[in-house]
Design a protein around this motif. Structure first.
Motif, short mmCIF file in Angstrom:
data_model
loop_
_atom_site.label_atom_id
_atom_site.label_comp_id
_atom_site.label_asym_id
_atom_site.label_seq_id
_atom_site.Cartn_x
_atom_site.Cartn_y
_atom_site.Cartn_z
N LYS A 157 0.84 -1.21 0.00
CA LYS A 157 0.00 0.00 0.00
C LYS A 157 0.87 1.25 0.00
N LEU A 158 1.93 1.25 0.79
CA LEU A 158 2.84 2.39 0.85
C LEU A 158 3.47 2.67 -0.51
N PHE A 159 3.93 1.61 -1.19
CA PHE A 159 4.61 1.78 -2.48
C PHE A 159 3.69 2.36 -3.54
N GLN A 160 2.38 2.19 -3.41
CA GLN A 160 1.44 2.69 -4.41
C GLN A 160 0.86 4.07 -4.05
N ASP A 161 1.13 4.54 -2.85
CA ASP A 161 0.60 5.83 -2.38
C ASP A 161 1.60 6.94 -2.70
N LYS A 162 1.29 7.74 -3.73
CA LYS A 162 2.20 8.78 -4.19
C LYS A 162 2.61 9.74 -3.07
N GLU A 163 1.65 10.15 -2.26
CA GLU A 163 1.93 11.11 -1.19
C GLU A 163 2.88 10.52 -0.15
N ARG A 164 2.70 9.26 0.19
CA ARG A 164 3.57 8.61 1.16
C ARG A 164 4.97 8.39 0.58
N VAL A 165 5.05 8.09 -0.71
CA VAL A 165 6.36 7.93 -1.35
C VAL A 165 7.09 9.27 -1.35
N LEU A 166 6.39 10.34 -1.73
CA LEU A 166 7.01 11.67 -1.74
C LEU A 166 7.42 12.10 -0.33
N ALA A 167 6.59 11.81 0.66
CA ALA A 167 6.93 12.15 2.04
C ALA A 167 8.17 11.37 2.49
N ALA A 168 8.27 10.13 2.08
CA ALA A 168 9.42 9.30 2.47
C ALA A 168 10.71 9.87 1.90
N ILE A 169 10.67 10.34 0.65
CA ILE A 169 11.91 10.83 0.06
C ILE A 169 12.25 12.26 0.51
N GLU A 170 11.35 12.90 1.23
CA GLU A 170 11.68 14.18 1.84
C GLU A 170 12.53 13.97 3.10
N ASN A 171 12.53 12.77 3.62
CA ASN A 171 13.37 12.42 4.76
C ASN A 171 14.80 12.30 4.24
N GLN A 172 15.66 13.26 4.62
CA GLN A 172 17.01 13.33 4.07
C GLN A 172 17.85 12.09 4.36
N GLN A 173 17.69 11.50 5.53
CA GLN A 173 18.44 10.30 5.87
C GLN A 173 18.03 9.13 4.97
N LEU A 174 16.73 8.97 4.78
CA LEU A 174 16.23 7.91 3.91
C LEU A 174 16.64 8.16 2.47
N LEU A 175 16.57 9.40 2.03
CA LEU A 175 16.96 9.74 0.66
C LEU A 175 18.44 9.44 0.43
N LYS A 176 19.26 9.67 1.42
CA LYS A 176 20.69 9.36 1.32
C LYS A 176 20.89 7.85 1.11
N ILE A 177 20.14 7.04 1.83
CA ILE A 177 20.24 5.57 1.69
C ILE A 177 19.74 5.14 0.31
N ILE A 178 18.64 5.73 -0.14
CA ILE A 178 18.09 5.41 -1.46
C ILE A 178 19.08 5.79 -2.55
N ASN A 179 19.64 6.98 -2.46
CA ASN A 179 20.62 7.42 -3.47
C ASN A 179 21.86 6.53 -3.47
N PHE A 180 22.29 6.08 -2.30
CA PHE A 180 23.41 5.16 -2.23
C PHE A 180 23.06 3.86 -2.95
N GLY A 181 21.85 3.35 -2.72
CA GLY A 181 21.44 2.13 -3.38
C GLY A 181 21.42 2.26 -4.89
N ILE A 182 21.00 3.41 -5.38
CA ILE A 182 20.91 3.64 -6.82
C ILE A 182 22.29 3.89 -7.43
N GLN A 183 23.08 4.73 -6.76
CA GLN A 183 24.35 5.17 -7.34
C GLN A 183 25.56 4.43 -6.79
N GLY A 184 25.42 3.82 -5.63
CA GLY A 184 26.56 3.14 -5.01
C GLY A 184 27.55 4.10 -4.39
N LEU A 185 27.12 5.35 -4.17
CA LEU A 185 28.00 6.37 -3.58
C LEU A 185 27.41 6.90 -2.30
N ARG A 186 28.24 7.16 -1.32
CA ARG A 186 27.77 7.76 -0.06
C ARG A 186 27.91 9.26 -0.12
#
Length: 158
Positions: free
Chosen positions: A129-158
């Motif tokens: 349900k979370l993955f399909q909820d646009k507002e919850r996805v956008l709110a999650a990526i506004e969390n800078q710590q979580l966004l840093k982890i996501i970007n590391f997963g995508i790019q492999g860079l810290r």
């Protein structure tokens, strides 16, 4: 930090690359006379190198994603993934990373659906349900710590 799955099973990668369908797709990709629509293998190529947030392995190496769990119907892309263990606390991060990678990579008119495969996680329904909820996805990526982890997963860079 204690790892939930300290010794995950590592799978051989690239097995699908020698199937007839994959070989044909690669040949068509470079032929200017053949329309080259986005297909399951192209989506897999986009997500297979994402790093697992808990380990230094890719989602392909951990068999979290594979081409047979990806489908495309028109501009609708569906990606199912399998966490390494049924109580994986990183499942939310993995799902968000998959979704964000595809949102960044595909044309804007594509609809992206990411879900945990059925019966593969104890919080499967809640997380899907979370993955399909646009507002919850956008709110999650506004969390800078979580966004840093996501970007590391995508790019492999810290």
């Amino acid at each position: 930090m204690q790892l939930e799955n300290p010794k995950p099973q590592i799978f051989q990668t690239g097995n699908f690359e020698f199937t007839q369908q994959y070989i044909k797709r690669k040949q068509q990709e470079y032929d200017p006379d053949v329309e080259d629509p986005i297909d399951e293998y192209e989506i897999f190529d986009l997500v297979k190198s994402i790093k697992d947030p808990e380990h230094s392995f890719t989602l392909e190496q951990l068999n979290i994603v594979n081409p047979s769990d990806i489908s495309i119907q028109g501009n609708r892309v569906m990606v199912y993934f399998t966490p390494t263990i049924p109580h994986c606390s990183m499942a939310q991060t993995i799902g968000l990373t998959l979704k964000i990678k595809l949102m960044r990579s595909l044309p804007k008119n594509y609809k992206i659906y990411v879900e945990i495969k059925q019966n593969m996680h104890i919080k499967e329904v809640e997380l899907n349900k979370l993955f399909q909820d646009k507002e919850r996805v956008l709110a999650a990526i506004e969390n800078q710590q979580l966004l840093k982890i996501i970007n590391f997963g995508i790019q492999g860079l810290r």
